[in-house]
Design an enzyme around this catalytic site. Structure first.
Site, mmCIF file in Angstrom:
data_model
loop_
_atom_site.group_PDB
_atom_site.id
_atom_site.type_symbol
_atom_site.label_atom_id
_atom_site.label_comp_id
_atom_site.label_asym_id
_atom_site.label_seq_id
_atom_site.Cartn_x
_atom_site.Cartn_y
_atom_site.Cartn_z
ATOM 1 N N GLU A 274 -4.642 -7.010 14.649
ATOM 2 C CA GLU A 274 -4.100 -5.684 14.339
ATOM 3 C C GLU A 274 -5.223 -4.650 14.495
ATOM 4 O OE1 GLU A 274 -2.348 -4.388 10.359
ATOM 5 O OE2 GLU A 274 -0.517 -4.954 11.397
ATOM 6 N N HIS B 38 -5.948 -33.939 16.802
ATOM 7 C CA HIS B 38 -4.885 -34.839 17.248
ATOM 8 C C HIS B 38 -3.704 -34.055 17.801
ATOM 9 C CE1 HIS B 38 -6.819 -38.468 15.699
ATOM 10 N NE2 HIS B 38 -7.350 -37.620 14.840
ATOM 11 N N GLU C 104 10.471 -4.602 4.735
ATOM 12 C CA GLU C 104 10.577 -5.997 4.295
ATOM 13 C C GLU C 104 10.298 -6.110 2.793
ATOM 14 O OE1 GLU C 104 8.896 -4.875 6.851
ATOM 15 O OE2 GLU C 104 9.100 -6.197 8.607
ATOM 16 N N GLY D 209 -4.793 -1.833 5.083
ATOM 17 C CA GLY D 209 -3.988 -2.965 4.600
ATOM 18 C C GLY D 209 -4.657 -4.311 4.836
ATOM 19 N N ARG D 210 -5.151 -4.518 6.039
ATOM 20 C CA ARG D 210 -5.743 -5.835 6.368
ATOM 21 C C ARG D 210 -7.154 -5.993 5.817
ATOM 22 N NH1 ARG D 210 -4.594 -2.644 10.469
ATOM 23 N NH2 ARG D 210 -6.224 -1.852 11.839
ATOM 24 N N LYS E 32 0.844 -1.197 0.000
ATOM 25 C CA LYS E 32 0.000 0.000 0.000
ATOM 26 C C LYS E 32 0.881 1.249 0.000
ATOM 27 C CE LYS E 32 -3.461 2.369 2.763
ATOM 28 N NZ LYS E 32 -4.364 2.329 3.903
ATOM 29 N N LYS F 267 9.441 -0.878 14.272
ATOM 30 C CA LYS F 267 10.020 -0.546 12.957
ATOM 31 C C LYS F 267 11.092 0.529 13.119
ATOM 32 C CE LYS F 267 5.841 -1.075 10.111
ATOM 33 N NZ LYS F 267 4.917 -0.358 9.231
HETATM 34 O O1 F6P Z 1 2.146 -4.325 9.905
HETATM 35 C C1 F6P Z 1 1.827 -3.013 9.650
HETATM 36 C C2 F6P Z 1 1.303 -2.811 8.262
HETATM 37 O O2 F6P Z 1 1.155 -1.448 8.072
HETATM 38 C C3 F6P Z 1 0.006 -3.552 7.967
HETATM 39 O O3 F6P Z 1 -1.116 -2.911 8.447
HETATM 40 C C4 F6P Z 1 0.053 -3.670 6.501
HETATM 41 O O4 F6P Z 1 -0.859 -4.607 6.019
HETATM 42 C C5 F6P Z 1 1.505 -4.065 6.311
HETATM 43 O O5 F6P Z 1 2.208 -3.292 7.273
HETATM 44 C C6 F6P Z 1 2.055 -3.856 4.943
HETATM 45 O O6 F6P Z 1 2.006 -2.530 4.541
HETATM 46 P P1 F6P Z 1 2.222 -2.119 3.042
HETATM 47 O O7 F6P Z 1 1.143 -2.743 2.235
HETATM 48 O O8 F6P Z 1 2.155 -0.622 3.033
HETATM 49 O O9 F6P Z 1 3.575 -2.609 2.606
#
Ligand code: F6P
Length: 538
Positions: free
Chosen positions: A354, A385, A213, A268-269, A207, A505
């Protein structure tokens, strides 16, 4: 001073009611009402939702509903659907429901109807997905694409992975789909193992297009592609982006023509029905994808219009509050009796935790009640199990959601009968257990009786659908999304921000140069300093 939730009359009535009901067993509730198993059921939108095996009476539901209504629920729900900026900490509308609104509807954000924008992106996605699926889209050297790798994390990964796995049966088998999320280099290394760059397409899903990452993995993917394709112009044929941030996408080197956009009013979620679903659409095809959107929309409409007592997400949310705030339950288990849904609990973890991991109200006051439950789960029957023992005979109260389907997508009799018999049996065993007398009647030696007693009285909901179709997956997703919204209303928290992930972060950004450059002196606490030094000794 008490916050306004726990000193409301509705809350106090629930506390009083809890004292009356705490020791009433599910068994007694069933004995008192022979039709309970038919009455505490909602059948709508192809979902059979049985909530009879809960520690509730009609009075409980009435009081919980009053609590919700007293939280101005109707207006808050209307505010979400109509695009008001209810995510007040980020000053944003919350409109994942607009992502599945039918063509021709009107939803305004700052005076602009966003529905045509949504459909323009969907059309662009369909065109692209079809080109990849039919081999029309060629890689840099003229080869067709064989592997799609989605790079993203959190909502830009969990939805796509979950939906791909859930709908694998409907997916095109000539394409291979892989997902990279972790900044651990092994994730990327394993994802590209054995692949040819000239047959691989990367979807960089983010987003913000700034997430550490994802950007690290995207850069590594770029280097890997360039090393194997040798030419900067190859990027256009092997990289597309899904993002709200055109500037950063362009800076990365992806042509904005190959970008699929969405908007800040999609969390995002909550974004798996935005362009973040591009990999899903390529996998299952635009037609099936639109069926999934139709399922999401059907549940949106159910949530928007059904009366509280017949409203599936509302009832789920009320039950969650009942156990969380009155019985002191800490967790909520979700057990899908369908292998394809094996990533559904992981997906729900971000959606629920979240969203609900908040300890201050929307107004900034510290709450004096519990908020979000810990969601967890695994597909049945594997869980049976493994950890079910603790749910049956342990000391903790763990409400369970069972999700099952009448038809298997893979007809291999008698598997589905065995699977569903197990799901139904687990709900029965949890609710009704087995008394000492019943154990004795089986001829069990007296010293073993207590070991074999099942106390029962352990609550569960059962969600039964006909089969795991794209549409039904959509309904299930929206059902949990709206459950989260309702709990947010009751707890007066903002389920749409995620400030709690920021601190880690920022601290990681401080530590990266300390690991890389060996900077001294370190200014952290003694534990953190020692961990950094230990790492640097390698
Ligand atoms: O973990 C925090 C967060 O902002 C989530 O809410 C989001 O889904 C994720 O990082 C990834 O964010 P982006 O889509 O901006 O890379």
């Amino acid at each position: 001073m008490k916050t306004t939730l726990t000193n409301t009359e509705s809350w106090k009535s629930l506390e009083k009611h809890f004292d009356e009901i705490e020791h009433v067993s599910i068994k007694t509730l069933f004995e008192n009402d022979k039709n309970r198993g038919q009455q505490l059921v909602v059948k709508d939108e192809g979902i059979y939702f049985d909530f009879s095996k809960h520690r509730i009476t009609g009075e409980t539901l009435k009081l919980l509903s009053q609590l919700l209504e007293n939280r101005d629920f109707d207006n808050q729900r209307q505010a979400m659907f109509s695009g008001e900026k209810i995510n007040i900490t980020e000053k944003r509308a919350v409109l994942h429901t607009a992502l599945r609104a039918p063509k021709g509807s009107t939803i305004l954000v700052d005076g602009r109807n966003v529905v045509p924008d949504v459909h323009a992106v969907l059309d662009k996605m369909s065109g692209f997905a079809n080109k990849i699926r039919n081999g029309e889209w060629k890689g840099h050297s003229g080869k067709t694409i064989k592997t799609i790798i989605n790079i993203g994390i959190g909502g830009s990964d969990l939805g796509p992975v979950m939906a791909y796995e859930a709908l694998k049966y409907f997916s095109i088998r000539s394409l291979d789909f892989r997902f990279v999320s972790n900044v651990d280099g092994s994730d990327f290394a394993e994802a590209v193992e054995g692949l040819r760059a000239d047959e691989t397409l990367f979807i960089i899903s983010s987003k913000t297009f700034t997430t550490l990452e994802t950007m690290a993995n995207a850069q590594t993917a770029r280097q890997w592609a360039l090393k194997n394709l040798g030419d900067e112009s190859a990027i256009a044929k092997h990289f597309v982006a899904v993002s709200t941030n055109e500037k950063e996408v362009t800076r990365f080197g992806i042509d904005p023509q190959n970008m699929f956009g969405f908007w800040d009013w999609v969390g995002g979620r909550y974004s798996m029905s935005a362009a973040i679903g591009l990999s899903t659409m390529i996998a299952i095809g635009p037609e099936n994808y639109h069926e999934m959107l139709a399922g999401l929309h059907k549940m949106d409409e159910h949530f928007r219009t059904a009366p509280v007592e017949k409203n599936i997400p509302v009832i789920m949310a009320l039950l969650g509050v009942w156990y969380n705030n009155f019985f002191g339950a800490e967790t909520q288990a979700v057990f899908p009796y369908d292998k394809y849904l094996h990533r559904f609990p992981a997906y729900l973890q971000q959606l629920t935790m979240e969203s609900m991991g908040k300890h201050v109200t929307i107004g900034g006051d510290i709450v004096d009640y519990q908020t979000g439950a810990i969601y967890w789960g695994e597909p049945g029957t594997n869980g049976q199990h493994s950890f079910y023992q603790l749910i049956h005979q342990g000391t903790k109260l763990i409400p369970v959601d069972f999700i099952g389907f009448k038809e298997s997508l893979n007809l291999l009799p008698p598997h589905q009968d065995y699977l569903i018999a197990n799901m139904i049996a687990q709900g029965e065993a949890l609710a009704f257990g087995k008394t000492a007398d019943e154990v004795r009647a089986e001829g069990v030696a007296e010293e073993m009786v207590s070991h074999k007693v099942f106390v029962g009285n352990r609550p569960s909901s059962t969600f039964f659908l006909d089969k795991l179709s794209p549409e039904n997956l959509g309904k299930l997703v929206a059902m949990y999304e709206h459950c989260v919204f309702v709990q947010g209303v009751i707890w007066n928290i903002n389920p749409f921000d995620q400030m709690g992930v920021e601190l880690g972060k920022v601290l990681a950004q401080n530590i990266i140069p300390e690991l890389q450059n060996g900077e001294k002196p370190l200014h952290h606490d003694s534990s953190t300093n020692a961990l950094i030094e230990f790492y640097r000794e390698k």
